[in-house]
Design a protein around this motif. Structure first.
Motif, mmCIF file in Angstrom:
data_model
loop_
_atom_site.group_PDB
_atom_site.id
_atom_site.type_symbol
_atom_site.label_atom_id
_atom_site.label_comp_id
_atom_site.label_asym_id
_atom_site.label_seq_id
_atom_site.Cartn_x
_atom_site.Cartn_y
_atom_site.Cartn_z
ATOM 1 N N TYR A 1 25.415 7.175 9.366
ATOM 2 C CA TYR A 1 24.053 7.312 9.848
ATOM 3 C C TYR A 1 23.582 6.086 10.625
ATOM 4 O O TYR A 1 22.901 6.179 11.622
ATOM 5 C CB TYR A 1 23.117 7.566 8.659
ATOM 6 C CG TYR A 1 21.661 7.293 8.930
ATOM 7 C CD1 TYR A 1 20.886 8.207 9.627
ATOM 8 C CD2 TYR A 1 21.068 6.111 8.508
ATOM 9 C CE1 TYR A 1 19.552 7.959 9.882
ATOM 10 C CE2 TYR A 1 19.739 5.860 8.763
ATOM 11 C CZ TYR A 1 18.983 6.777 9.452
ATOM 12 O OH TYR A 1 17.668 6.517 9.713
ATOM 13 N N GLN A 2 23.960 4.909 10.158
ATOM 14 C CA GLN A 2 23.379 3.664 10.631
ATOM 15 C C GLN A 2 24.467 2.646 10.964
ATOM 16 O O GLN A 2 25.352 2.429 10.158
ATOM 17 C CB GLN A 2 22.476 3.124 9.521
ATOM 18 C CG GLN A 2 21.786 1.837 9.776
ATOM 19 C CD GLN A 2 20.741 1.920 10.850
ATOM 20 O OE1 GLN A 2 20.995 1.460 11.952
ATOM 21 N NE2 GLN A 2 19.603 2.497 10.565
ATOM 22 N N PRO A 3 24.400 2.012 12.127
ATOM 23 C CA PRO A 3 25.411 1.013 12.465
ATOM 24 C C PRO A 3 25.247 -0.300 11.694
ATOM 25 O O PRO A 3 26.182 -1.085 11.609
ATOM 26 C CB PRO A 3 25.212 0.787 13.962
ATOM 27 C CG PRO A 3 23.785 1.144 14.212
ATOM 28 C CD PRO A 3 23.458 2.233 13.226
ATOM 29 N N LYS A 4 24.085 -0.535 11.123
ATOM 30 C CA LYS A 4 23.862 -1.771 10.375
ATOM 31 C C LYS A 4 24.569 -1.705 9.029
ATOM 32 O O LYS A 4 24.566 -0.684 8.358
ATOM 33 C CB LYS A 4 22.364 -1.995 10.154
ATOM 34 C CG LYS A 4 21.614 -2.268 11.435
ATOM 35 C CD LYS A 4 20.161 -2.521 11.144
ATOM 36 C CE LYS A 4 19.416 -2.807 12.432
ATOM 37 N NZ LYS A 4 18.030 -3.169 12.175
ATOM 38 N N LYS A 5 25.141 -2.810 8.634
ATOM 39 C CA LYS A 5 25.855 -2.894 7.359
ATOM 40 C C LYS A 5 24.863 -3.029 6.207
ATOM 41 O O LYS A 5 23.848 -3.696 6.325
ATOM 42 C CB LYS A 5 26.786 -4.114 7.345
ATOM 43 C CG LYS A 5 27.878 -4.050 8.372
ATOM 44 C CD LYS A 5 28.902 -3.046 7.975
ATOM 45 C CE LYS A 5 30.033 -3.014 8.976
ATOM 46 N NZ LYS A 5 30.863 -1.875 8.837
ATOM 47 N N LEU A 6 25.169 -2.384 5.106
ATOM 48 C CA LEU A 6 24.351 -2.513 3.904
ATOM 49 C C LEU A 6 24.600 -3.876 3.274
ATOM 50 O O LEU A 6 25.744 -4.323 3.157
ATOM 51 C CB LEU A 6 24.704 -1.424 2.893
ATOM 52 C CG LEU A 6 24.214 -0.030 3.215
ATOM 53 C CD1 LEU A 6 24.855 0.983 2.291
ATOM 54 C CD2 LEU A 6 22.703 0.050 3.120
ATOM 55 N N ASN A 7 23.530 -4.526 2.855
ATOM 56 C CA ASN A 7 23.631 -5.809 2.185
ATOM 57 C C ASN A 7 22.823 -5.690 0.894
ATOM 58 O O ASN A 7 21.613 -5.481 0.931
ATOM 59 C CB ASN A 7 23.072 -6.912 3.077
ATOM 60 C CG ASN A 7 23.212 -8.283 2.468
ATOM 61 O OD1 ASN A 7 22.911 -8.490 1.299
ATOM 62 N ND2 ASN A 7 23.655 -9.237 3.261
ATOM 63 N N PHE A 8 23.498 -5.821 -0.242
ATOM 64 C CA PHE A 8 22.853 -5.673 -1.546
ATOM 65 C C PHE A 8 22.547 -7.025 -2.195
ATOM 66 O O PHE A 8 22.165 -7.083 -3.347
ATOM 67 C CB PHE A 8 23.734 -4.847 -2.487
ATOM 68 C CG PHE A 8 23.933 -3.435 -2.022
ATOM 69 C CD1 PHE A 8 22.953 -2.481 -2.223
ATOM 70 C CD2 PHE A 8 25.098 -3.063 -1.356
ATOM 71 C CE1 PHE A 8 23.123 -1.177 -1.774
ATOM 72 C CE2 PHE A 8 25.281 -1.771 -0.907
ATOM 73 C CZ PHE A 8 24.293 -0.821 -1.119
ATOM 74 N N GLY A 9 22.714 -8.101 -1.454
ATOM 75 C CA GLY A 9 22.505 -9.443 -1.998
ATOM 76 C C GLY A 9 21.069 -9.747 -2.390
ATOM 77 O O GLY A 9 20.818 -10.697 -3.127
#
Length: 181
Positions: free
Chosen positions: A90-98
């Motif tokens: 869906y999204q080119p941005k990477k998920l960041n859970f930090g």
């Protein structure tokens, strides 16, 4: 001798030029990632509604201080890992859970499969609050659009400042679910 020093100087300058031109190849801008600040899970038959609440840096005022508003998106998935794969499509941005602050389980059901996935994720801190509500995710996250801060920050502060909760740290992922050998 002079010839050697000229070559040495030339090689040194070429080296510095190469460093300057190459820049920082691994550097990532804040806009390259979606910073998940809260998550919601709700079991629907054998699937999960997975809601990501992430920093919305496009809103006016999002760069003023550390308070960033958030927005959400929900996916129907087989697991947390599956929802992450759907996100990537869906999204080119990477998920960041930090920066994740809160995980909320809707309809009064915590799910051990999801808990195990959260515990095994390398970016998710054990200090994340894990909460359960009888409401569904849509109801819980409905206030997000009106908040001046992220939904995750809002909920985390509410837990930490609640007079009804004596030990907020007892509601964290690490304290509740960390297995001892």
């Amino acid at each position: 001798m002079k010839r050697r020093s000229k070559y040495g100087l030339l090689i040194g300058m070429l080296f510095l030029l190469a460093l300057g031109v190459s820049g920082c190849g691994d550097r990532k801008d804040i806009e390259d990632s979606s910073y998940v600040l809260a998550m919601g899970f709700e079991k629907i038959n054998d699937k999960y509604l997975v809601r990501y609440s992430y920093g919305d840096f496009s809103k006016e005022g999002s760069n003023s201080g550390t308070k960033v508003p958030s927005k959400s998106i929900t996916f129907l998935a087989d697991s947390f890992a599956d929802a992450n794969r759907i996100w990537e499509q869906y999204q080119p941005k990477k998920l960041n859970f930090g920066h994740l602050k809160t995980v909320i389980f809707g309809n009064g059901q915590k799910d051990e499969k999801i808990i195990e996935e959260l515990l095994g994720h390398p970016q998710i801190a054990k200090s994340v609050f894990v909460l359960e509500t009888k409401k569904n995710l849509k109801e819980v996250f409905s206030i997000e659009k009106d908040l001046p801060v992220s939904f995750g920050e809002y909920v985390a502060e509410a837990v930490e400042n609640s007079r009804k909760i004596e030990e907020p740290k007892e509601l964290t992922l690490g304290r509740i679910y960390q297995k001892t050998p």
